[in-house]
Design a protein around this motif. Structure first.
Motif, PDB file in Angstrom:
ATOM      1  N   GLY A 262       0.387  -1.694   0.201  1.00 10.14           N
ATOM      2  CA  GLY A 262      -0.034  -0.221   0.118  1.00 10.14           C
ATOM      3  C   GLY A 262       1.009   1.041  -0.278  1.00 10.14           C
ATOM      4  O   GLY A 262       0.190   2.783  -0.059  1.00 10.14           O
ATOM      5  N   HIS A 263       1.869   1.173  -0.234  1.00 12.59           N
ATOM      6  CA  HIS A 263       3.137   2.169  -0.240  1.00 12.59           C
ATOM      7  C   HIS A 263       2.598   3.396  -1.146  1.00 12.59           C
ATOM      8  O   HIS A 263       3.121   2.365  -2.426  1.00 12.59           O
ATOM      9  N   ARG A 300      -4.472  -2.244  -6.005  1.00 13.30           N
ATOM     10  CA  ARG A 300      -3.990  -2.286  -4.088  1.00 13.30           C
ATOM     11  C   ARG A 300      -5.059  -3.573  -3.619  1.00 13.30           C
ATOM     12  O   ARG A 300      -5.205  -3.385  -2.799  1.00 13.30           O
ATOM     13  N   GLU A 301      -5.353  -4.408  -4.424  1.00 15.26           N
ATOM     14  CA  GLU A 301      -6.532  -5.088  -4.528  1.00 15.26           C
ATOM     15  C   GLU A 301      -5.380  -6.696  -3.718  1.00 15.26           C
ATOM     16  O   GLU A 301      -4.666  -7.021  -4.140  1.00 15.26           O
ATOM     17  N   PRO A 302      -5.666  -6.832  -1.984  1.00 16.82           N
ATOM     18  CA  PRO A 302      -5.080  -7.872  -1.925  1.00 16.82           C
ATOM     19  C   PRO A 302      -4.969  -9.086  -2.813  1.00 16.82           C
ATOM     20  O   PRO A 302      -3.483  -9.598  -2.233  1.00 16.82           O
ATOM     21  N   HIS A 326      16.458  -0.745   1.270  1.00 18.23           N
ATOM     22  CA  HIS A 326      16.615  -0.187   0.979  1.00 18.23           C
ATOM     23  C   HIS A 326      16.865   0.891   0.431  1.00 18.23           C
ATOM     24  O   HIS A 326      16.748   2.352   0.518  1.00 18.23           O
ATOM     25  N   THR A 327      15.888   0.850  -1.073  1.00 14.47           N
ATOM     26  CA  THR A 327      15.397   1.917  -1.448  1.00 14.47           C
ATOM     27  C   THR A 327      14.845   3.105  -0.907  1.00 14.47           C
ATOM     28  O   THR A 327      14.585   4.466  -1.252  1.00 14.47           O
ATOM     29  N   LEU A 328      13.568   2.128  -0.171  1.00 14.90           N
ATOM     30  CA  LEU A 328      12.972   3.150   0.558  1.00 14.90           C
ATOM     31  C   LEU A 328      13.699   3.997   1.655  1.00 14.90           C
ATOM     32  O   LEU A 328      13.174   5.073   1.941  1.00 14.90           O
ATOM     33  N   HIS A 329      14.198   3.721   2.446  1.00 14.27           N
ATOM     34  CA  HIS A 329      15.463   4.590   3.126  1.00 14.27           C
ATOM     35  C   HIS A 329      16.494   5.415   2.419  1.00 14.27           C
ATOM     36  O   HIS A 329      16.192   6.201   3.453  1.00 14.27           O
ATOM     37  N   THR A 330      16.537   4.760   1.558  1.00 16.61           N
ATOM     38  CA  THR A 330      17.179   6.323   0.677  1.00 16.61           C
ATOM     39  C   THR A 330      16.687   7.067   0.156  1.00 16.61           C
ATOM     40  O   THR A 330      17.040   8.599   0.723  1.00 16.61           O
TER      41      THR A 330
END
Length: 408
Positions: A262-263, A300-302, A326-330
């Motif tokens: 869901g991000h 976004r359908e589970p 890692h990408t989200l943290h960066t």
């Protein structure tokens, strides 16, 4: 062709069959994403053509050898002159096309000749060049070439380049996803016939299937009464089929979107996560959207996300979850977003990570969660603080640090 296919493809089918009427020399290109009924329509054309003449059929596969598709077309022929065309070695595509065209013109004197090629986007270039020679030179013999291809990619242009496409003898037909009204009509008819599915389920079934007839049929084949696909059932297998036939980049993109869950996903983030960057990501999204697996940037359908995850091998999924984290943290995403794929690793049963960079990310994310928990506790949001503290402890254990950071 299934009833669901007929609901949305009747006009296309009628146009294709009319174009392939006996006695005409035409080329027909049937375009569409996986699951929309291209193969079924091609089979319908072959059945009709067989009533008045000769039909040669073949399906191209990946990693085709030179003249592979042409060999498949001719292998089933009872005509010795055709089956022996490719016995010689070192023949050029032009020479082969000329020899084939000559034989097809002779055969056309006894009745119509129809060549049906499925998955032409996988065909070898030599076969396509030989077939192009036939298209240019077979007239006025009644020789028809009908090819089905994926909506994405342009490999078929070796068969129908721009100048050939402008010819009045060439017809392009496009299959599309079912519209909501078409899905509702089919589901209502199915419910009336079986009594198992309430008509009001149509909207939910359309969202799950994305209007793809293959997925709709899969849903109706299992517990569609509740609209909840079962693990490993027809729907999950159907999604896997669509991903495999949409190409490696589209498949990898679907796996990535499923891990992101869901991000919020923007093009820059996806370009960082897909090998090849933005151009590859855009093409992959278009391919997924064409077969109904995307709505906007991401479904976004589970059930769709779960099916895409089920298609990803466990080692690949582990690496992908770490890459996403890692990408989200960066990208300075919230700690909860970074933690989501890392916590999913734990849920998958993965052992402690060994890579130093991964360990550092786990430890840092655990500290960030603990700090967020402390801030929530000061605001009196105890339940949320407790949840983040539990997640922080889980990450510490995963990295091998058995003394988790406690919120003050």
């Amino acid at each position: 062709m299934t009833q669901g296919d007929k609901a949305q493809a009747a006009a296309v089918q009628e146009a294709v069959l009319a174009a392939c009427a006996p006695g005409r020399s035409v080329a027909v290109l049937i375009e569409g994403a996986p699951g929309l009924g291209k193969t079924a329509l091609l089979e319908k054309v072959a059945q009709q053509a067989a009533m008045s003449g000769t039909v040669l059929s073949a399906a191209a596969g990946e990693r085709q050898r030179p003249f592979g598709v042409l060999n498949r077309l001719l292998a089933g022929s009872s005509e010795p002159a055709l089956s022996g065309l490719l016995t010689g070695e070192g023949r050029s595509a032009t020479d082969t096309g000329a020899a084939l065209c000559s034989q097809l013109r002779d055969l056309g004197r006894r009745g119509s000749v129809t060549l049906c090629v499925d998955d032409v986007h996988h065909a070898d270039v030599q076969s396509l060049q030989a077939l192009q020679y036939v298209l240019r030179s077979a007239q006025p013999a009644p020789v028809t070439v009908v090819a089905a291809t994926a909506a994405s990619g342009d490999r078929w242009r070796a068969l129908l380049p721009a100048d050939t496409l402008r010819s009045p003898q060439v017809h392009r037909m496009q299959l599309a996803l079912l519209a909501p009204a078409e899905t509702e009509h089919f589901v209502t008819a199915h419910a009336a016939a079986t009594g198992r599915i309430p008509p009001r389920a149509a909207a939910r079934l359309h969202r799950l299937s994305g209007g793809n007839p293959l997925l709709l049929e899969a849903l109706l084949a299992e517990d569609a009464l509740t609209c909840h696909p079962v693990p490993g059932g027809p729907f999950v297998r159907g999604v896997a089929h669509l991903l495999r036939h949409s190409g490696p980049a589209a498949r990898a993109t679907a796996h990535t979107l499923a891990v992101l869950g869901g991000h919020p996903v923007g093009p820059p983030l996806l370009a960082e996560l897909i090998d090849g960057g933005a151009p590859v990501a855009v093409d992959a999204l278009n391919a997924l959207r064409a077969c109904g697996l995307l709505d906007g940037l991401g479904r976004r359908e589970p059930a769709v996300l779960a099916a895409a995850l089920a298609d990803c091998a466990a080692p690949d999924l582990t690496r992908l979850r770490l890459r996403v984290a890692h990408t989200l943290h960066t990208a300075k995403a919230p700690a909860t977003a970074v933690a989501a794929p890392l916590l999913a690793l734990i849920a998958d049963g993965a052992g402690p990570v060994a890579d130093a960079a991964d360990q550092s990310l786990l430890a840092q994310t655990a500290r960030d969660l603990a700090e967020s928990a402390a801030a929530l506790r000061m605001q009196g949001r105890t339940d949320q603080a407790d949840s983040l503290e539990r997640a922080s402890r889980q990450l510490h254990v995963q990295v091998g640090d058995l003394e988790p950071t406690e919120a003050p």
